[in-house]
Design a protein around this motif. Structure first.
Motif, PDB file in Angstrom:
ATOM      1  N   PRO A  29       0.708  -1.212   0.044  1.00  0.00           N
ATOM      2  CA  PRO A  29       0.010   0.055   0.095  1.00  0.00           C
ATOM      3  C   PRO A  29       0.956   1.258  -0.137  1.00  0.00           C
ATOM      4  N   THR A  30       0.441   2.484  -0.648  1.00  0.00           N
ATOM      5  CA  THR A  30       0.975   3.452  -0.554  1.00  0.00           C
ATOM      6  C   THR A  30       0.667   4.527   0.571  1.00  0.00           C
ATOM      7  N   PRO A  31       1.622   4.998   1.256  1.00  0.00           N
ATOM      8  CA  PRO A  31       1.033   5.577   2.323  1.00  0.00           C
ATOM      9  C   PRO A  31       0.666   7.030   2.123  1.00  0.00           C
ATOM     10  N   PRO A  32      -0.421   7.652   2.577  1.00  0.00           N
ATOM     11  CA  PRO A  32      -1.395   8.748   2.072  1.00  0.00           C
ATOM     12  C   PRO A  32      -0.255   9.926   2.155  1.00  0.00           C
ATOM     13  N   ALA A  33       0.746  10.029   3.019  1.00  0.00           N
ATOM     14  CA  ALA A  33       1.433  11.357   3.091  1.00  0.00           C
ATOM     15  C   ALA A  33       2.079  11.124   1.724  1.00  0.00           C
ATOM     16  N   LEU A  34       2.626  10.162   1.380  1.00  0.00           N
ATOM     17  CA  LEU A  34       3.692  10.149   0.209  1.00  0.00           C
ATOM     18  C   LEU A  34       2.765  10.351  -1.222  1.00  0.00           C
ATOM     19  N   LEU A  84       3.870  13.294  -3.623  1.00  0.00           N
ATOM     20  CA  LEU A  84       4.650  13.065  -5.015  1.00  0.00           C
ATOM     21  C   LEU A  84       3.254  12.787  -5.848  1.00  0.00           C
ATOM     22  N   GLY A  85       1.976  12.810  -5.335  1.00  0.00           N
ATOM     23  CA  GLY A  85       1.073  12.352  -6.346  1.00  0.00           C
ATOM     24  C   GLY A  85       0.902  10.694  -6.282  1.00  0.00           C
ATOM     25  N   ARG A  86      -0.443  10.389  -6.225  1.00  0.00           N
ATOM     26  CA  ARG A  86      -0.750   8.993  -6.341  1.00  0.00           C
ATOM     27  C   ARG A  86       0.255   8.085  -7.167  1.00  0.00           C
ATOM     28  N   THR A  87       0.236   8.301  -8.254  1.00  0.00           N
ATOM     29  CA  THR A  87       0.986   7.467  -9.374  1.00  0.00           C
ATOM     30  C   THR A  87       2.438   7.414  -9.138  1.00  0.00           C
TER      31      THR A  87
END
Length: 169
Positions: free
Chosen positions: A83-88, A92-95
């Motif tokens: 999973p991608t951390p929400p702060a990251l 950076l943007g989701r993608t």
């Protein structure tokens, strides 16, 4: 996902996007389904009263924003991995955050592997990897014709600071 509810082909979002009060009757004519990457996010019907066939051109790629595609993307085109951390994602943007996480989870992955794991096109994967490399978050090494992407210590530090579990490497 399109559903056949005899005698009606129901396409989620089509009425909302095209014309909410219109049903299209085939009147015994065959319906040809034609996938296209150029039609936008809304399926288009091509027919006239004297036409022998009705053609529906629909988005070949799934568009999660309006759900207009006839079916969801295959499992190998969906974002995979950690999973991608929400702060990251906010930074950076989701993608791009997904791309960084995939590179960290799959060190020395090729651009094609990166694209597959991130659920994006190879061109998009290459563009995001280039931006991450320019920021010092990833590196690129070449092995024959393959470009291999690896996360840097700075990239790992950013991931670890944002609660990601990519501390290996």
């Amino acid at each position: 996902m399109a559903m056949w509810n005899a005698p009606v082909l129901e396409i989620p979002g089509y009425r909302r996007l095209v014309h909410p009060k219109t049903d299209f009757h085939l009147a015994g004519r065959p319906l040809v389904l034609a996938p296209s990457v150029f039609c936008g996010s809304v399926p288009q019907l091509f027919a006239s009263p004297q036409a022998d066939t009705v053609v529906m051109v629909y988005p070949a790629l799934h568009n999660p924003v309006d759900g207009a595609a006839l079916w969801p993307p295959p499992a190998d085109r969906r974002p995979a991995g950690a999973p991608t951390p929400p702060a990251l994602s906010a930074l950076l943007g989701r993608t791009r955050a997904v791309v960084l996480c995939v590179i960290a989870a799959h060190p020395a992955c090729t651009t094609t592997q990166l694209a597959r794991q991130a659920g994006i096109s190879p061109a998009s994967a290459s563009e995001h990897a280039t931006i991450l490399r320019s920021a010092g978050l990833t590196t690129l090494t070449r092995e024959r014709k393959a470009a291999l992407h690896t996360v840097t210590h700075l990239g790992l530090t950013l991931l670890n600071a944002n609660g990601s579990a990519h501390a290996s490497t």
